[in-house]
Design a protein around this motif. Structure first.
Motif, PDB file in Angstrom:
ATOM      1  N   SER A 112       6.832  -0.383 -12.647  1.00  0.00           N
ATOM      2  CA  SER A 112       7.833   0.740 -12.800  1.00  0.00           C
ATOM      3  C   SER A 112       6.774   1.621 -11.911  1.00  0.00           C
ATOM      4  CB  SER A 112       7.375   1.572 -14.265  1.00  0.00           C
ATOM      5  OG  SER A 112       8.479   0.575 -14.822  1.00  0.00           O
ATOM      6  N   THR A 158      14.965  13.119 -19.434  1.00  0.00           N
ATOM      7  CA  THR A 158      14.494  13.539 -18.415  1.00  0.00           C
ATOM      8  C   THR A 158      14.416  12.330 -17.265  1.00  0.00           C
ATOM      9  OG1 THR A 158      12.136  12.373 -19.018  1.00  0.00           O
ATOM     10  CG2 THR A 158      12.376  15.347 -19.320  1.00  0.00           C
ATOM     11  N   ARG A 159      14.396  11.730 -16.104  1.00  0.00           N
ATOM     12  CA  ARG A 159      14.555  11.357 -15.519  1.00  0.00           C
ATOM     13  C   ARG A 159      13.012  10.605 -14.829  1.00  0.00           C
ATOM     14  NH1 ARG A 159      19.976   9.636 -13.436  1.00  0.00           N
ATOM     15  NH2 ARG A 159      21.621  10.798 -14.335  1.00  0.00           N
ATOM     16  N   PRO A 160      12.935   9.032 -14.573  1.00  0.00           N
ATOM     17  CA  PRO A 160      11.992   8.888 -13.769  1.00  0.00           C
ATOM     18  C   PRO A 160      11.696   9.513 -12.245  1.00  0.00           C
ATOM     19  CG  PRO A 160      13.609   6.899 -14.573  1.00  0.00           C
ATOM     20  CD  PRO A 160      14.833   8.498 -14.827  1.00  0.00           C
ATOM     21  N   ARG A 203      14.222   8.499 -18.784  1.00  0.00           N
ATOM     22  CA  ARG A 203      12.690   7.798 -19.123  1.00  0.00           C
ATOM     23  C   ARG A 203      12.985   7.532 -20.459  1.00  0.00           C
ATOM     24  NH1 ARG A 203       7.921   9.716 -16.182  1.00  0.00           N
ATOM     25  NH2 ARG A 203       8.754  11.086 -14.566  1.00  0.00           N
TER      26      ARG A 203
END
Length: 414
Positions: free
Chosen positions: A177, A395-397, A406
């Motif tokens: 990640s 929420t986004r990475p 996420r």
């Protein structure tokens, strides 16, 4: 249409939902100049037809010796996208080198070999669904579907294929990640890459000493039979590629499909009525919300004009999968609509989200099989599954490479 002299679009390193920016760029042209992290000039190909042609173009390379800024020493240590350019393996090889590396891995991903994995995937899916139910029961009825289901399924499958011990899997997910993150400090990027190489080198060393019935052992055996077939750096690069591609894509695919079905209950009803299949859900999710948004890199070996945008030789080019999936010129005026009954395109290329041409994703059949099994068994067991929070609160990475969220909190019962 966008003239080639238009100011480059600055891609946000923090990622976020790509679709609004894609729509603005596509309204101007099928390709665009972009600024990558560190003010590195690049480009992205967005239109379906132009991307399809670009991915298979004979004057487009994958080897970073064609990356002008890298060869001129303008890429700093710790640049967040460096691994995509410098790792040695199929994704950074051309011609005979690419065919050599791909042939060593391809035998593990034939249609027959993948289909033989079906019972194990079904068994693992059912076990993870038990764990998802237990997690939800322990937390008031809600649980993170990514953590308890969408992640451990593909990570478990690819790890078993490679012979990676279970205790390493969480660490490998964390490290990969970070490797694909585009909003990361140089120090953290260097540290993550170094540790990932160390972990996988230790796996390879253990397999060299005690071979097993796994792909890592087979790759080592191929290298030992003929020292010219697979160098050590290519072995480690291949393992990195397979760990990342072998779980991140399916993780995002399953997550995005669940989000889409929860937001479009009418489409879920069509599947339950037998008017569409889980395979249709997988294909439409790949198109509608591609698990990989902008995939690095390809490099023109001569100046190329894509649409009306000139892409100079040696430019790092992103494959804009999330944009191509919603290109109205290819998918019609309702390309922004999730429709599991969408007719297949006449050319049979409904989506480019798993690549096209010589570098088409070897693991595509496995990803499709895993996602189809996962979604079918998930919604059969939990027919009232719903998101536990509103979509806008997800929420986004910190990456513009992957396209998902996420965490995905869900409630399993109404």
């Amino acid at each position: 249409m966008e003239p080639s002299t238009a100011a480059p679009h600055r891609i946000d390193p923090a990622g976020g939902c790509p679709h609004a920016a894609n729509a603005r760029l596509l309204a101007r042209g099928t390709a665009a100049r972009v600024l990558l992290p560190g003010e590195i000039e690049g480009a992205v190909v967005l239109g379906h037809e132009d991307l399809k042609e670009f991915l298979a173009h004979p004057d487009v390379a994958k080897d970073a010796r064609h990356f002008t800024a890298l060869q001129e020493g303008r890429i700093p240590v710790g640049w967040p996208l460096a691994t995509f350019a410098t790792v040695r393996g199929m994704t950074t090889a051309d011609g005979d080198d690419h065919r050599r590396l791909r042939s060593l891995v391809s035998r593990a991903f034939t249609v027959r070999r993948v289909e033989e994995l079906r019972p194990r995937i079904e068994e693992l899916t059912d076990s993870l669904l038990d764990g998802l139910a237990a997690a939800a029961a322990a937390d008031g009825g809600a649980a993170d579907l990514r953590r308890h289901f969408a992640l451990p399924l593909p990570m478990g499958v690819i790890s078993e294929l490679l012979g990676v011990d279970a205790e390493l899997r969480d660490r490998l997910h964390h490290l990969t990640s970070q490797v694909v993150a585009t909003d990361i400090s140089p120090e953290d990027a260097v540290a993550a890459n170094r540790e990932l190489v160390e972990v996988l080198a230790a796996v390879a060393a253990a397999k060299a000493e005690h071979p097993g019935d796994d792909l890592t052992s087979a790759l080592i055996a191929a290298r030992d039979e003929d020292g010219d077939r697979l160098r050590h750096d290519e072995l480690i690069g291949t393992l990195i590629l397979m760990i990342i591609a072998g779980h991140e894509t399916t993780l995002n695919l399953v997550t995005n499909a669940v989000r889409a079905l929860c937001a479009h209950r009418d489409q879920l009803a069509l599947v339950r009525q037998g008017r569409a299949s889980w395979d249709d859900v997988v294909e439409e999710t790949l198109r509608f919300d591609a698990p990989v948004s902008y995939f690095p890199f390809r490099y023109p070996v001569r100046d190329l004009t894509v649409g009306t945008t000139l892409i100079p030789r040696g430019t790092p080019v992103l494959a804009g999968y999330s944009a191509a999936g919603r290109d109205r010129a290819a998918h019609g005026p309702d390309a922004d609509r999730f429709d599991v009954t969408r007719p297949r395109r006449p050319d049979a290329v409904r989506t480019l989200s798993l690549g096209h041409g010589p570098h088409y994703c070897l693991g595509a059949p496995l990803a499709r099989l895993e996602a189809g099994i996962a979604l079918g068994r998930l919604f059969t067991r939990f027919p009232d599954l719903r998101l536990a929070v509103a979509e806008e609160h997800l929420t986004r990475p910190a990456s513009f490479v992957g396209n998902s969220v996420r965490v995905l909190p869900v409630r399993l019962a109404a």
